[in-house]
Write a protein that holds these residues in place. Sequence first.
Motif, PDB file in Angstrom:
ATOM      1  N   MET A   1      44.175  29.518  48.561  1.00  0.00           N
ATOM      2  CA  MET A   1      44.367  30.975  48.395  1.00  0.00           C
ATOM      3  C   MET A   1      44.168  31.671  49.749  1.00  0.00           C
ATOM      4  SD  MET A   1      43.930  33.841  45.982  1.00  0.00           S
ATOM      5  CE  MET A   1      43.370  32.996  44.533  1.00  0.00           C
ATOM      6  N   GLU A   3      43.365  34.929  51.935  1.00  0.00           N
ATOM      7  CA  GLU A   3      42.758  36.264  51.825  1.00  0.00           C
ATOM      8  C   GLU A   3      43.399  37.154  52.852  1.00  0.00           C
ATOM      9  OE1 GLU A   3      38.605  36.758  52.010  1.00  0.00           O
ATOM     10  OE2 GLU A   3      38.249  35.560  50.224  1.00  0.00           O
ATOM     11  N   HIS A  43      45.456  40.196  43.130  1.00  0.00           N
ATOM     12  CA  HIS A  43      45.904  38.809  43.305  1.00  0.00           C
ATOM     13  C   HIS A  43      47.394  38.761  43.036  1.00  0.00           C
ATOM     14  CE1 HIS A  43      41.688  37.463  42.627  1.00  0.00           C
ATOM     15  NE2 HIS A  43      42.076  36.609  43.533  1.00  0.00           N
ATOM     16  N   GLN A  50      49.450  31.855  46.967  1.00  0.00           N
ATOM     17  CA  GLN A  50      48.554  32.772  46.257  1.00  0.00           C
ATOM     18  C   GLN A  50      47.847  33.665  47.279  1.00  0.00           C
ATOM     19  OE1 GLN A  50      48.087  33.323  42.982  1.00  0.00           O
ATOM     20  NE2 GLN A  50      49.807  31.916  42.679  1.00  0.00           N
ATOM     21  N   HIS A  52      45.000  36.760  47.876  1.00  0.00           N
ATOM     22  CA  HIS A  52      43.975  37.696  47.409  1.00  0.00           C
ATOM     23  C   HIS A  52      44.004  38.849  48.409  1.00  0.00           C
ATOM     24  CE1 HIS A  52      40.229  39.334  45.884  1.00  0.00           C
ATOM     25  NE2 HIS A  52      39.835  39.437  47.135  1.00  0.00           N
TER      26      HIS A  52
END
Length: 202
Positions: A1, A3, A43, A50, A52
């Motif tokens: 993921m 950020e 998200h 993916q 965030h």
Amino acid sequence: MNEVKLAVLGGSGAGKSALAVRFLTRRFIGEYASNAECIYTKHFCLDGRQIHLEIYDPCSQQGKLSLTDELHWADGFIIVYDISDRASFAFAKALLYRIQESHIGACKKMVESTVFLVGNKQDLCHMREVGWDEGQKLAMDNKCQFCELSAAEHYQEVVAMFTKVLRSITSNLKAKEKRRPSGSKSMAKLINNVFGKRRKSV
Ligand SMILES: Nc1nc2c(ncn2[C@@H]2O[C@H](COP(=O)(O)OP(=O)(O)OP(=O)(O)O)[C@@H](O)[C@H]2O)c(=O)[nH]1
């Protein structure tokens, strides 16, 4: 993921909250609390990755140019001005200058930050005080992307602008990851350095 941290900055009333809320909720609400800063989170999936996302929306920015915290926190910036308010354009210019200054300065992280200049409230073009070409020139001078749009009327354009910013940030982050040696390689290098030196000193 991944950020991703994005700061939306600009003069008071330029439409920072309107843009962030439009992107996150599809809605243009009209009035937004301006006495509190906030970080919105979301998200989602971008190009199969993916994400965030954190979007920092300060309370009224006018007069605040130090940006020390923002420059360390953010991976990218959206700098907003109101095309019907020349003062907000001057403030956007000062913010861009401040960001440029930090690129030149010591803060390494900033070298790769993404900056997008946005002329908001295009629906008010009958009250325009800042020309499209002025915005375009300011963006070119500061090597950032530029668009004019209306948070009130242009949902698709708002999404396209945020998507461009996020794509640019994630590809910068990817490039950074590539440059950084992988965990095992860097550990091997570290061990080699330490023991190599010890062997030499014996
Ligand atoms: N006509 C028009 N009004 C807009 C647009 N975007 C925002 N506004 C209005 O401009 C005003 C200020 O919008 P905000 O999103 O609160 O601006 P802000 O930059 O977050 O303001 P502060 O938090 O006070 O600095 C509100 O009345 C919005 O409804 C737009 O695209 N067109």
